[in-house]
Design a protein around this motif. Structure first.
Motif, PDB file in Angstrom:
ATOM      1  N   ARG A   1      12.900  58.248  27.874  1.00 16.98           N
ATOM      2  CA  ARG A   1      12.906  59.803  27.418  1.00 16.98           C
ATOM      3  C   ARG A   1      11.295  59.744  28.391  1.00 16.98           C
ATOM      4  O   ARG A   1      10.405  59.295  28.908  1.00 16.98           O
TER       5      ARG A   1
ATOM      6  N   LYS B   1       7.920  65.002  21.894  1.00 19.73           N
ATOM      7  CA  LYS B   1       7.145  66.252  20.876  1.00 19.73           C
ATOM      8  C   LYS B   1       6.018  65.622  20.188  1.00 19.73           C
ATOM      9  O   LYS B   1       5.838  64.842  19.914  1.00 19.73           O
ATOM     10  N   VAL B   2       4.787  66.746  20.653  1.00 24.14           N
ATOM     11  CA  VAL B   2       3.094  66.006  20.384  1.00 24.14           C
ATOM     12  C   VAL B   2       3.193  66.509  18.358  1.00 24.14           C
ATOM     13  O   VAL B   2       2.308  65.794  18.331  1.00 24.14           O
ATOM     14  N   ASP B   3       3.592  68.193  18.553  1.00 20.55           N
ATOM     15  CA  ASP B   3       3.528  68.861  17.394  1.00 20.55           C
ATOM     16  C   ASP B   3       4.852  69.040  17.888  1.00 20.55           C
ATOM     17  O   ASP B   3       5.487  69.795  17.976  1.00 20.55           O
TER      18      ASP B   3
ATOM     19  N   ARG C   1      -0.902  63.543  19.983  1.00 16.99           N
ATOM     20  CA  ARG C   1      -0.186  63.043  18.599  1.00 16.99           C
ATOM     21  C   ARG C   1      -1.575  62.850  17.932  1.00 16.99           C
ATOM     22  O   ARG C   1      -1.617  63.572  16.625  1.00 16.99           O
TER      23      ARG C   1
ATOM     24  N   ILE D   1      -3.137  65.358  14.519  1.00 19.83           N
ATOM     25  CA  ILE D   1      -3.209  64.934  13.810  1.00 19.83           C
ATOM     26  C   ILE D   1      -4.294  64.896  13.040  1.00 19.83           C
ATOM     27  O   ILE D   1      -4.509  66.288  11.870  1.00 19.83           O
TER      28      ILE D   1
ATOM     29  N   TYR E   1      -5.984  67.365  10.054  1.00 20.00           N
ATOM     30  CA  TYR E   1      -6.350  66.901   8.892  1.00 20.00           C
ATOM     31  C   TYR E   1      -7.574  67.810   9.081  1.00 20.00           C
ATOM     32  O   TYR E   1      -7.493  68.645   7.870  1.00 20.00           O
ATOM     33  N   THR E   2      -7.836  67.820   9.905  1.00 22.84           N
ATOM     34  CA  THR E   2     -10.040  68.409   9.587  1.00 22.84           C
ATOM     35  C   THR E   2      -9.944  69.853   8.994  1.00 22.84           C
ATOM     36  O   THR E   2     -10.695  70.203   8.453  1.00 22.84           O
TER      37      THR E   2
ATOM     38  N   GLU F   1      -7.404  72.180   9.502  1.00 19.27           N
ATOM     39  CA  GLU F   1      -5.950  72.091   8.158  1.00 19.27           C
ATOM     40  C   GLU F   1      -5.400  73.688   9.492  1.00 19.27           C
ATOM     41  O   GLU F   1      -5.310  74.445   9.133  1.00 19.27           O
TER      42      GLU F   1
END
Lengths: 223, 274
Positions: B61, B65-67, B89, B93, B97-98, B100
């Motif tokens: 592979r 996909k990272v996001d 990734r 994330i 989270y911090t 939005e």
């Protein structure tokens, strides 16, 4: 010799009620949309339900700041799971994750009373009910929050589910149809709204089945 | 002539002011199978050649996909690439989270570059042996970046890395001016043409290549084999040729020379200074 008490608490109770019902091939998750503090209303239109995965919805009453933080943590953990496993988390897996996340803060708990609803890998409805520190159990139906004591005995009587106290343990899903269950939920909230001051304004209902997700909303008394 | 004396560890300079370990590291990228990227104002496409070691094994592979708004294609040591993808990734994330909101691509590539640079200045580390083509979306549209093991990064309209990438680069250089206004499907078609160039005569089928797209209104996703094969059939059946492919033979010769050039002596400018 009375003990000195704190003049500040990190917690607040924003009230509200959450209900979830598991059926043979559907699941209903519902919560009212009133957010309060003390005897005041902060807003009449706040959602207590969060989609954690394709087949897992969590409804939480209690201290909404903690609820929001809990939702964010679980969403992030779900993203990590998806990257690692290339698929969505199943509802029972999410149930265990929620339990572990809550117990992680055993000595400064999330003030959140949760009900997790969804479909298991066989497509049957599943509902998991929690206390604030992560003790959980799969059940056929559950209510949490300020109106729970008014709703639970009503559901015990009306859902015709086998009693959770029976031995051997019986499959707890209700034999009712999806439409009957949704109707019952609306009745529950209408009744709870009458006597519980923290429940009212409107109820948000999520119905999960093989065809996908449906959202319904019903107005409740605003007093 | 003096290369062998100053190439033992990454923290030793050569008299000409080069870090040979880092340059050797970039050779590792050239050994990996090809990966290409291109972008328009609204979409970015990544494509790579997937060669399995043997008929019995699965393909490696190379696109991750990272996001929802970022994806990465790698060439070189895929294990290093996997580790860096995990880092990317995680950063996405945590930022989400911090704040939005999605991590801007430009920020992510700087963090990646700084991470790569650390490994060029520690005697107990080695540089990451992987080149990354980062495709992402932010408020100003689609972007494509190339992150080098040296810690450098550049933004590109289109780029190709890995073995025989020169053929793809030549094709992309001819056509890149049209990419900005290209439609999503034309962009994918150009990506497949570029991949075909690197195959140098071998038949292009969806089993040897992977294509991924990210765009305005489209989360990063890897196209499934059936879709890719359908696209390939479309332009093969219509007999469409990548423009000016008559020069393929010249490119093959120029390509071999370029590969040897990388290994030649210090007369050339150090690759990371460009």
């Amino acid at each position: 010799m009375t003990k000195e008490h704190a003049n500040w608490s990190p917690y607040d109770n924003n009230g509200g009620t959450c209900v979830a019902i598991a059926g043979a091939d559907y699941c209903v998750i519902a919560a009212d949309t009133r957010m309060s503090t003390g005897y005041s209303i902060l807003t009449r239109d706040y959602s207590k339900i969060c989609k954690l995965a394709d087949k897992s919805f969590m409804a939480s009453s209690g201290f909404q700041a903690d609820v929001k933080a809990l939702q964010k943590v679980l969403s992030s953990r779900h993203l990590i799971y998806q990257h690692q496993h290339n698929k969505q988390m199943s509802c029972p897996a999410m149930a265990q994750l929620l339990s572990n996340t809550l117990y992680y803060k055993r000595f400064f708990p999330y003030y959140a009373f949760n009900v997790l609803g969804g479909l298991d890998s066989e497509g049957k409805g599943c509902v998991f009910t929690y206390d604030a520190v992560g003790s959980y159990e799969r059940v056929g139906y559950s209510a949490q929050g300020s109106g729970a004591t008014l709703i639970t005995p009503f559901l015990d009587n009306q859902l015709k589910s086998p009693s959770p106290l029976l031995l051997p343990a019986k499959d707890a899903v209700t034999p009712l149809s999806e439409a009957e269950a949704v109707d019952l939920v609306k009745t529950c909230f209408a009744s709870a709204t009458e006597r519980d001051i923290y429940t009212g304004d409107s109820v948000e209902i999520i119905i999960l089945n093989a065809n996908g997700v449906r959202r319904e909303s019903e107005q409740l008394r605003k007093d | 002539m003096f290369r062998n004396q100053y190439d033992t560890d990454v923290t030793t300079w050569s008299p000409a002011g080069r870090l040979f370990q880092v340059e050797y590291d970039m050779e590792a990228v050239k050994q990996g199978s090809a990966a290409i990227g291109l972008r328009s104002k609204t979409h970015a496409v990544l494509a790579c050649v997937n060669k399995a070691n043997s008929e019995l094994s699965s393909h490696q592979r190379k696109i991750f996909k990272v996001d929802d708004h970022i994806g990465v294609a790698i060439a070189g040591l895929t294990a290093d690439g996997r580790v860096l993808s995990r880092y990317m990734r995680s950063e996405c994330i945590n930022y989400g989270y911090t704040y939005e909101s999605p991590l801007p691509v430009g920020r992510l590539v700087v963090q990646l570059a700084d991470k790569a640079q650390v490994c060029t200045q520690r005697s107990w580390k080695r540089p990451y042996g992987v080149g990354l083509l980062v495709a992402g979306l932010d408020e100003s549209g689609a972007h494509l970046y190339y992150n080098c093991p040296s810690g450098n990064y550049f933004e590109y309209q289109a780029f190709a890395i890995g073995s025989r990438s020169q053929a793809a680069k030549t094709y992309l250089e001819r056509k890149f001016e049209s990419f900005l206004e290209s439609s999503r499907d034309d962009l994918i078609k150009d990506a497949l043409f570029a991949i075909r160039e690197t195959l140098q005569g071998e038949k292009l089928t969806s089993t040897v290549c992977t294509v991924a797209v990210v765009g305005v209104g489209e989360a990063f996703n890897i196209l499934d084999q059936a879709t890719v094969q359908a696209l390939i059939n479309e332009f093969e059946i219509s007999g469409e040729q990548a423009p000016a492919t008559a020069s393929v033979a010249e490119e093959a010769a120029g390509d071999a020379a370029a590969d040897q050039g990388g290994a030649a002596a210090e007369e050339e400018a150090a690759p990371m200074d460009i």
